[in-house]
Each structure stands twice: as structure tokens, then as C-alpha cells.
Design an enzyme around this catalytic site. Structure first.
Site, PDB file in Angstrom:
ATOM      1  CE  LYS A 140      -4.321  -9.536  -4.675  1.00 39.72           C
ATOM      2  NZ  LYS A 140      -4.814  -9.361  -3.380  1.00 39.72           N
TER       3      LYS A 140
ATOM      4  CE  LYS B 235      -4.221  -1.481  -0.119  1.00 42.05           C
ATOM      5  NZ  LYS B 235      -5.230  -1.068  -1.090  1.00 42.05           N
TER       6      LYS B 235
ATOM      7  CE  LYS C 280     -13.759  -2.280  -9.493  1.00 39.85           C
ATOM      8  NZ  LYS C 280     -14.075  -1.190  -8.583  1.00 39.85           N
TER       9      LYS C 280
HETATM   10  P1  TYM Z   1     -10.532  -8.923  -0.020  1.00 38.49           P
HETATM   11  O1  TYM Z   1     -11.734  -8.067   0.082  1.00 38.49           O
HETATM   12  O2  TYM Z   1      -9.356  -8.377  -0.750  1.00 38.49           O
HETATM   13  O3  TYM Z   1     -10.893 -10.304  -0.696  1.00 38.49           O
HETATM   14  C1  TYM Z   1     -11.981 -11.111  -0.253  1.00 38.49           C
HETATM   15  C2  TYM Z   1     -11.572 -12.570  -0.344  1.00 38.49           C
HETATM   16  O4  TYM Z   1     -11.285 -12.929  -1.710  1.00 38.49           O
HETATM   17  C3  TYM Z   1      -9.980 -13.509  -1.776  1.00 38.49           C
HETATM   18  N1  TYM Z   1      -9.374 -13.153  -3.062  1.00 38.49           N
HETATM   19  C4  TYM Z   1      -8.694 -14.002  -3.847  1.00 38.49           C
HETATM   20  N2  TYM Z   1      -8.419 -15.309  -3.730  1.00 38.49           N
HETATM   21  C5  TYM Z   1      -7.696 -15.893  -4.728  1.00 38.49           C
HETATM   22  N3  TYM Z   1      -7.258 -15.228  -5.822  1.00 38.49           N
HETATM   23  C6  TYM Z   1      -7.525 -13.907  -5.983  1.00 38.49           C
HETATM   24  N4  TYM Z   1      -7.106 -13.269  -7.066  1.00 38.49           N
HETATM   25  C7  TYM Z   1      -8.273 -13.235  -4.974  1.00 38.49           C
HETATM   26  N5  TYM Z   1      -8.693 -11.965  -4.813  1.00 38.49           N
HETATM   27  C8  TYM Z   1      -9.357 -11.926  -3.634  1.00 38.49           C
HETATM   28  C9  TYM Z   1      -9.216 -12.903  -0.611  1.00 38.49           C
HETATM   29  O5  TYM Z   1      -8.108 -13.694  -0.245  1.00 38.49           O
HETATM   30  C10 TYM Z   1     -10.286 -12.840   0.459  1.00 38.49           C
HETATM   31  O6  TYM Z   1     -10.403 -14.065   1.131  1.00 38.49           O
HETATM   32  N6  TYM Z   1      -8.275  -8.318   4.439  1.00 38.49           N
HETATM   33  C11 TYM Z   1      -9.391  -9.001   3.768  1.00 38.49           C
HETATM   34  C12 TYM Z   1     -10.738  -8.723   4.409  1.00 38.49           C
HETATM   35  C13 TYM Z   1     -10.869  -9.067   5.872  1.00 38.49           C
HETATM   36  C14 TYM Z   1     -10.876 -10.375   6.431  1.00 38.49           C
HETATM   37  C15 TYM Z   1     -11.107 -10.187   7.807  1.00 38.49           C
HETATM   38  C16 TYM Z   1     -10.705 -11.648   5.902  1.00 38.49           C
HETATM   39  C17 TYM Z   1     -11.067  -8.176   6.876  1.00 38.49           C
HETATM   40  N7  TYM Z   1     -11.225  -8.848   8.061  1.00 38.49           N
HETATM   41  C18 TYM Z   1     -11.161 -11.269   8.687  1.00 38.49           C
HETATM   42  C19 TYM Z   1     -10.755 -12.726   6.773  1.00 38.49           C
HETATM   43  C20 TYM Z   1     -10.996 -12.542   8.134  1.00 38.49           C
HETATM   44  C21 TYM Z   1      -9.449  -8.522   2.325  1.00 38.49           C
HETATM   45  O7  TYM Z   1      -9.070  -7.408   2.033  1.00 38.49           O
HETATM   46  O8  TYM Z   1     -10.069  -9.397   1.450  1.00 38.49           O
END
Ligand code: TYM
Length: 327
Positions: A196, A116, A199
Site C-alpha cells: 500500500k 510496528k 510515506k
Molecule cells: P493515516 O494518517 O495513516 O492515513 C490517513 C488516511 O489515509 C488513508 N490511506 C490510504 N487509503 C488507501 N490506500 C492507501 N495507500 C492509503 N494510505 C493512507 C488511511 O486509511 C486514512 O484514512 N490511524 C489513522 C489516523 C486516525 C484516525 C482516527 C482515523 C487517528 N484517529 C479516528 C479515523 C478516525 C491513520 O494513521 O491514518
């Protein structure tokens, strides 16, 4: 719904726009599978979204969109709890309390923080640094053991384990050490075929976008860069389009064979993937339209979810505050 006996699952997703195929294959598939036989809680993490945008209208709209998408994909509010993080502000209090046992060096070295700093250099806000502490609080407040996520969240989960260990060591065993649960596609690559799917990188294949847009996204996918001529044999092991075929039909080996022998070209394989993905998600896309037409439905699900969790969140904070000498 929440019971005392089933293993507890928690996961969160940022309201970062429409759900994409990476979210689905990497995490949402498991959210939906784990609502059976588990006590599952899923959260749209709008507090976390504030680390990357200050557009309040966008956060509100995207929170609604993400909830709608999850419900359309099969998240069933009769089986699992779905709620909005900011409707349970106890998460923020617990994050603060946990942060008192977290050395700054732990959060400074988190890969997502380093990334970030690079990708949003004009807004390296304090909440970005403590992002993983809030994520730990999300999980720990409900004592969840299993956390379905993609591989990009592995470092956050490792840190969550360290944080609860540090708190337990100081204040007595209380929090469960959470474990990441991955699908068989923990890293889904984007349309560029390398990074990966994300968005913010602009390399997604959407699930609920216009059909024409989705087809265009798939047709733009980078395949095997060494396959230059139509007659060159392809390498399905490295081709992202071939890899995705594994999840949208049971004859992917046949498709791979066509690529290896150059019987089929990349364009054919992409066109087939587009058809299959659209067929695969047709039901969810239809359901999204139905749910969208029900005024107030999503809000009601989110409100009820947050309400269900209120006693659990309050009890955790009661214990934590007590052990930490507050109140
Ligand atoms: P986020 O919003 O970026 O993504 C949501 C979920 O989708 C998975 N994901 C992917 N998996 C495989 N390949 C990809 N290209 C891909 N893009 C997204 C992410 O691994 C995620 O599981 N920090 C977290 C949100 C969060 C969270 C939590 C997760 C906040 N509190 C507590 C688990 C437990 C995030 O930004 O996910």
C-alpha cells in the site's frame, strides 16, 4: 458546521509529511464529499504521531503541512471542522477511561501493533499498544457514526466498535458504534506496485511536491511485471498505473485497450498518468500556494475548529465521568 440533525462524520490523519495520492483516493476524497449533507469533523492526530517520532519540530511542521494540504484539496472550514488533536486534550482523558474496559489481548493482536513491533523494534512504546483506544476516543467523543478511511484502518474501526460496545455494556448505552466508509479505491498501491502507498515505505506519489519529483515518482512505478518486451500484451487488471488511470480521466478503458494490444507501452502510459495527475491536482497546488502566503491562516482555522468542539467534548466527558463514578 456542527448541528444536531445531520449525520456526524469524523476522521483523522497523522501528520506524517505531505499528503499522497493514497490518502487522497482512499480517504480525503470522502472527507471532502461528506462535508456536504453531514456534520463533518476532521482532525490532524498529533498525539498519535508521537508513537512513531519524537522529533517535536517535525510534528509541528507536518501538522501545519497536513492541514494546509487538506484545505488546498477542498476541505472547507465553513462546512467542516478541522482541528489539531492535542488542542482538545479531552481525547486523551477519554482514551484513558475507555482503556479500563479494554482487555490487553485486544490491542496486542491489532495488525498495526504487530507491524510496528516489526518496523520500529527499537521503540515499541506503550502508546503504540493503546493507539487504537485513542483512535476510538477521537471518534466516540463526538458520537460520530461515519468514519471515512482507507482499508488499512478497517481493523481499528472494528476494534472501536468492540470498545464502545464493552463500555456501553458496563456503563449503559451512550456511545454510537462507528462505521467505516470506504471509497472505490480503499487500498491504493505504491510505486512498487505491491504494497500500500505509504510515506514510511517510501513508495508514494506526492500531491504537492515539485513537479519534477512527482513525474519521477510516477515514472518509477512498477507496472505489469510479466510485460517484459514492448510488444508483449499488458494486463491492466494487475498494472497499478492502469488502475490509477481510472481516477484521472474518463477514458481509462481506451488506455487499457492500448495496453492489452501492446499499441502503447508502459512508459507512454506512465507519462500520460503524470500529465493527468498534475492537471487534476493543479488547482489544489495553486490553492496551497495561495493559502501558504496568508500568514496565520492555517493556525486560525485549527484554533477555531478546536474551540467549536470544546462544548461537545466537555459534555461527553461530563457524562462519562459521572457514569464511571468520578468527580
Ligand atoms: P493515516 O494518517 O495513516 O492515513 C490517513 C488516511 O489515509 C488513508 N490511506 C490510504 N487509503 C488507501 N490506500 C492507501 N495507500 C492509503 N494510505 C493512507 C488511511 O486509511 C486514512 O484514512 N490511524 C489513522 C489516523 C486516525 C484516525 C482516527 C482515523 C487517528 N484517529 C479516528 C479515523 C478516525 C491513520 O494513521 O491514518
Amino acid at each position: 458546521m456542527t448541528t444536531e440533525t445531520l449525520p456526524r462524520v469524523f476522521s483523522g490523519v497523522q501528520p506524517s509529511g505531505l499528503p499522497h495520492v493514497g490518502n487522497y483516493l482512499g480517504a480525503f476524497r470522502n472527507y471532502i464529499a461528506m462535508q456536504d449533507g453531514h456534520d463533518a469533523i476532521y482532525c490532524i492526530v498529533d498525539y498519535h504521531a508521537l508513537t512513531s517520532t519524537h522529533d517535536s519540530e517535525l510534528i509541528r511542521r507536518n501538522t501545519h503541512e497536513m492541514a494546509l494540504g487538506l484545505l488546498a484539496l477542498g476541505l472547507d472550514p465553513e462546512k467542516a471542522v478541522l482541528f489539531r488533536q492535542s488542542d482538545r486534550p479531552e481525547h486523551a482523558e477519554l482514551a484513558y477511561l475507555l482503556s479500563t474496559v479494554v482487555p490487553v489481548s485486544w490491542v496486542e493482536r491489532t495488525p498495526s501493533f504487530k507491524e510496528k513491533k516489526r518496523t520500529q523494534p527499537d521503540d515499541v512504546n506503550h502508546a503504540l499498544l493503546t493507539y487504537p483506544v485513542l483512535q476510538t476516543a477521537d471518534i466516540a467523543i463526538y458520537h460520530a457514526r461515519y468514519v471515512p478511511v482507507g482499508k488499512d484502518q478497517a481493523a481499528h474501526l472494528e476494534l472501536a466498535r468492540e470498545i464502545v460496545r464493552a463500555w456501553n455494556a458496563r456503563y449503559g448505552d451512550y456511545f454510537v458504534e462507528p462505521e467505516a466508509v470506504f471509497t472505490d479505491s480503499p487500498v491504493v498501491r505504491g510505486t512498487d506496485g505491491v504494497q500500500k502507498m505509504s510515506k514510511s515505505l517510501g513508495n508514494v506519489v506526492e500531491i504537492f511536491g515539485d513537479e519534477a519529483v512527482i513525474r519521477k515518482q510516477i515514472m518509477s512505478m512498477v507496472t505489469d511485471t510479466q510485460r517484459v518486451l514492448r510488444t508483449d500484451p499488458g494486463r491492466p487488471e494487475v498494472c497499478n498505473v492502469c488502475q490509477l488511470h481510472r481516477f484521472f480521466g474518463d477514458d481509462y478503458e481506451l488506455i487499457w485497450d492500448g495496453e492489452r494490444t501492446a499499441r502503447t507501452g508502459c512508459v507512454d502510459t506512465k507519462r500520460l498518468l503524470a500529465d493527468r495527475m498534475l492537471t487534476f491536482f493543479a488547482e489544489a497546488r495553486e490553492r496551497r500556494r495561495e493559502l501558504e502566503a496568508k500568514p496565520g491562516y492555517v493556525e486560525e482555522v485549527l484554533r477555531a475548529g478546536a474551540e467549536t468542539l470544546a462544548p461537545m467534548a466537555a459534555e461527553t466527558l461530563r457524562v462519562v465521568r459521572d457514569r464511571m463514578g468520578l468527580g
